[in-house]
Write a protein that holds these residues in place. Structure first.
Motif, PDB file in Angstrom:
ATOM      1  N   SER A  23       0.864  -1.186   0.000  1.00  0.00           N
ATOM      2  CA  SER A  23       0.000   0.000   0.000  1.00  0.00           C
ATOM      3  C   SER A  23       0.899   1.234   0.000  1.00  0.00           C
ATOM      4  O   SER A  23       2.029   1.187   0.501  1.00  0.00           O
ATOM      5  CB  SER A  23      -0.897   0.013   1.238  1.00  0.00           C
ATOM      6  OG  SER A  23      -0.164   0.379   2.377  1.00  0.00           O
ATOM      7  N   THR A  41      -8.310   5.674  -3.199  1.00  0.00           N
ATOM      8  CA  THR A  41      -9.165   6.831  -3.511  1.00  0.00           C
ATOM      9  C   THR A  41      -9.035   7.246  -4.983  1.00  0.00           C
ATOM     10  O   THR A  41      -9.559   8.284  -5.376  1.00  0.00           O
ATOM     11  CB  THR A  41      -8.790   8.028  -2.610  1.00  0.00           C
ATOM     12  OG1 THR A  41      -7.379   8.246  -2.724  1.00  0.00           O
ATOM     13  CG2 THR A  41      -9.170   7.792  -1.164  1.00  0.00           C
ATOM     14  N   ILE A  59      -3.647   1.497  11.201  1.00  0.00           N
ATOM     15  CA  ILE A  59      -4.417   2.501  10.460  1.00  0.00           C
ATOM     16  C   ILE A  59      -5.902   2.160  10.469  1.00  0.00           C
ATOM     17  O   ILE A  59      -6.312   1.136   9.941  1.00  0.00           O
ATOM     18  CB  ILE A  59      -3.919   2.639   9.010  1.00  0.00           C
ATOM     19  CG1 ILE A  59      -2.405   2.940   8.996  1.00  0.00           C
ATOM     20  CG2 ILE A  59      -4.706   3.742   8.293  1.00  0.00           C
ATOM     21  CD1 ILE A  59      -1.845   3.317   7.650  1.00  0.00           C
ATOM     22  N   ALA A  71      -4.146   4.436  -4.105  1.00  0.00           N
ATOM     23  CA  ALA A  71      -4.959   3.593  -5.004  1.00  0.00           C
ATOM     24  C   ALA A  71      -6.401   3.496  -4.507  1.00  0.00           C
ATOM     25  O   ALA A  71      -7.338   3.429  -5.306  1.00  0.00           O
ATOM     26  CB  ALA A  71      -4.337   2.200  -5.076  1.00  0.00           C
TER      27      ALA A  71
HETATM   28  N1  LIG Z   1      -6.664   6.396   1.063  1.00  0.00           N
HETATM   29  C1  LIG Z   1      -7.444   6.972   1.970  1.00  0.00           C
HETATM   30  O1  LIG Z   1      -8.029   8.036   1.742  1.00  0.00           O
HETATM   31  C2  LIG Z   1      -7.610   6.337   3.324  1.00  0.00           C
HETATM   32  C3  LIG Z   1      -8.338   7.033   4.278  1.00  0.00           C
HETATM   33  C4  LIG Z   1      -8.486   6.478   5.555  1.00  0.00           C
HETATM   34  C5  LIG Z   1      -7.891   5.273   5.854  1.00  0.00           C
HETATM   35  N2  LIG Z   1      -7.194   4.594   4.886  1.00  0.00           N
HETATM   36  C6  LIG Z   1      -6.585   3.325   5.267  1.00  0.00           C
HETATM   37  O2  LIG Z   1      -5.193   3.417   5.052  1.00  0.00           O
HETATM   38  C7  LIG Z   1      -4.659   2.089   4.874  1.00  0.00           C
HETATM   39  C8  LIG Z   1      -3.757   2.085   3.667  1.00  0.00           C
HETATM   40  O3  LIG Z   1      -4.552   2.226   2.497  1.00  0.00           O
HETATM   41  P1  LIG Z   1      -4.108   3.041   1.201  1.00  0.00           P
HETATM   42  O4  LIG Z   1      -4.868   4.285   1.155  1.00  0.00           O
HETATM   43  O5  LIG Z   1      -2.600   3.101   1.172  1.00  0.00           O
HETATM   44  O6  LIG Z   1      -4.684   2.178   0.034  1.00  0.00           O
HETATM   45  P2  LIG Z   1      -4.096   0.997  -0.825  1.00  0.00           P
HETATM   46  O7  LIG Z   1      -2.859   1.467  -1.511  1.00  0.00           O
HETATM   47  O8  LIG Z   1      -5.227   0.470  -1.644  1.00  0.00           O
HETATM   48  O9  LIG Z   1      -3.685  -0.048   0.293  1.00  0.00           O
HETATM   49  C9  LIG Z   1      -4.452  -1.102   0.733  1.00  0.00           C
HETATM   50  C10 LIG Z   1      -3.559  -2.309   0.693  1.00  0.00           C
HETATM   51  O10 LIG Z   1      -4.145  -3.414   1.387  1.00  0.00           O
HETATM   52  C11 LIG Z   1      -3.869  -4.561   0.627  1.00  0.00           C
HETATM   53  N3  LIG Z   1      -4.786  -5.660   0.861  1.00  0.00           N
HETATM   54  C12 LIG Z   1      -6.051  -5.816   0.421  1.00  0.00           C
HETATM   55  N4  LIG Z   1      -6.535  -6.984   0.804  1.00  0.00           N
HETATM   56  C13 LIG Z   1      -5.567  -7.600   1.524  1.00  0.00           C
HETATM   57  C14 LIG Z   1      -5.479  -8.830   2.198  1.00  0.00           C
HETATM   58  N5  LIG Z   1      -6.486  -9.716   2.206  1.00  0.00           N
HETATM   59  N6  LIG Z   1      -4.336  -9.151   2.846  1.00  0.00           N
HETATM   60  C15 LIG Z   1      -3.302  -8.292   2.849  1.00  0.00           C
HETATM   61  N7  LIG Z   1      -3.311  -7.107   2.210  1.00  0.00           N
HETATM   62  C16 LIG Z   1      -4.443  -6.767   1.552  1.00  0.00           C
HETATM   63  C17 LIG Z   1      -4.003  -4.070  -0.821  1.00  0.00           C
HETATM   64  O11 LIG Z   1      -3.445  -4.987  -1.710  1.00  0.00           O
HETATM   65  P3  LIG Z   1      -4.070  -5.085  -3.205  1.00  0.00           P
HETATM   66  O12 LIG Z   1      -3.745  -3.797  -3.862  1.00  0.00           O
HETATM   67  O13 LIG Z   1      -3.401  -6.262  -3.775  1.00  0.00           O
HETATM   68  O14 LIG Z   1      -5.565  -5.294  -3.050  1.00  0.00           O
HETATM   69  C18 LIG Z   1      -3.278  -2.751  -0.743  1.00  0.00           C
HETATM   70  O15 LIG Z   1      -1.884  -2.914  -0.921  1.00  0.00           O
HETATM   71  C19 LIG Z   1      -5.875   1.164   4.785  1.00  0.00           C
HETATM   72  O16 LIG Z   1      -6.107   0.587   6.047  1.00  0.00           O
HETATM   73  C20 LIG Z   1      -7.013   2.113   4.459  1.00  0.00           C
HETATM   74  O17 LIG Z   1      -8.254   1.601   4.888  1.00  0.00           O
HETATM   75  C21 LIG Z   1      -7.042   5.102   3.633  1.00  0.00           C
END
Ligand SMILES: NC(=O)c1ccc[n+]([C@@H]2O[C@H](COP(=O)([O-])OP(=O)(O)OC[C@H]3O[C@@H](n4cnc5c(N)ncnc54)[C@H](OP(=O)(O)O)[C@@H]3O)[C@@H](O)[C@H]2O)c1
Length: 257
Positions: free
Chosen positions: A21, A200, A147, A198
């Motif tokens: 991520s 968002t 997170i 990714a």
């Molecule tokens: N982006 C935002 O605005 C936002 C806001 C609030 C909180 N968050 C939180 O921040 C954290 C990081 O997210 P991000 O924004 O960096 O988005 P991201 O790049 O989509 O990261 C999510 C990651 O989790 C992985 N994942 C999904 N299913 C999984 C599984 N079964 N086992 C292990 N890994 C798995 C994904 O892998 P794949 O790509 O292979 O599916 C991806 O690498 C998450 O907890 C998200 O909920 C994000």
């Protein structure tokens, strides 16, 4: 090129889950810069190995990878044994960055998507974290950075399936912090607002409210260093959510949030 066996793990070590991520990658760089040995766990093997290689070259620290599926709960005990084997012991810290956000309208029509969201964001986190925290507690030393999201602060129609899993996670983490308050184990609860990742991609979000993954990584690392219990990314989300949480229902239900 530096190979894994040229660098040995030290006791200054961190396990990063969801390391592919954008935020996971950024926080891994923060710890590597400070000389931490790293183990990167993710569902994507090839990209994870590429990230680890890049970290070894840049920072000359031990950095290895392991396959990790948050929703395969039965595999977590064996996964943890592999972590201990790779590090020659329990790591100093754990960072949890994996997560899954379905399209709300699609999830409303498909329970499989709802279950997947609960499994990854809540059950998967609890499954691995509870096991690792118990080891930290036995040793009376260690830290975890987890997170969650501002989406868990109040249920909203546009995102309540994802938001409810983060809300449950936030309550769980608050309870865990209470349990750990008399120990030397530190748990940082992270509540990001919008981050440019990714997850968002393609959403029409106000640029001024967005945090870049690198910015988020720095904020997390600084909050951890300062032994904070809760950090919003960015800081103003604390106040935005305070307002949203306190809107009277008759006003809230007229909004499109
Ligand atoms: N982006 C935002 O605005 C936002 C806001 C609030 C909180 N968050 C939180 O921040 C954290 C990081 O997210 P991000 O924004 O960096 O988005 P991201 O790049 O989509 O990261 C999510 C990651 O989790 C992985 N994942 C999904 N299913 C999984 C599984 N079964 N086992 C292990 N890994 C798995 C994904 O892998 P794949 O790509 O292979 O599916 C991806 O690498 C998450 O907890 C998200 O909920 C994000």
């Amino acid at each position: 090129m530096l190979e894994i066996n040229e660098l040995k793990p030290t006791s200054k070590s961190v396990l990063v889950l969801g390391s592919v991520s954008a935020v996971g990658r950024a926080i891994a760089h923060e710890f590597a810069r400070e000389g931490y040995s790293l183990l990167l766990g993710d569902i994507e093997i090839e990209e994870n190995e590429r990230i680890a290689k890049d970290i070894r070259i840049r920072y000359h620290v031990f950095c290895d990878t392991l396959f990790f599926d948050a929703s395969d709960f039965d595999s977590h005990p064996v996964f943890l044994e592999k972590v201990i084997e790779k590090f020659n012991g329990i790591p100093e810290g754990l960072v949890i960055c994996f997560g899954y956000m379905p399209v709300q309208e699609e999830a409303q029509k498909d329970f499989n998507l709802i279950k997947r969201t609960i499994d990854i964001n809540f059950t998967g986190t609890v499954s691995i974290l509870e096991r690792v925290i118990s080891k930290f507690e036995e040793r009376n030393y260690g830290f975890a950075i987890v997170i969650s999201s501002v989406a868990g602060d109040r249920g909203r129609k546009s995102n309540y399936i994802y938001g409810s899993t983060k809300g449950a996670l936030t309550r769980y983490l608050e309870g865990l912090q209470h349990r750990l308050s008399s120990t030397k184990v530190h748990l940082l609860l992270v509540k990001p607002g919008f981050m440019d990742t990714a997850m968002t991609y393609g959403l029409n979000l106000p640029q001024r409210l967005l945090a870049s993954p690198e910015e988020a990584g720095r904020i997390l690392y600084t909050a951890w260093k300062r032994k904070k219990q809760v950090v919003y990314v960015k800081w103003f989300w604390r106040y935005i959510m305070l307002i949203i949480q306190h809107l009277p229902r008759f006003v809230f239900h007229r909004t499109q949030l």
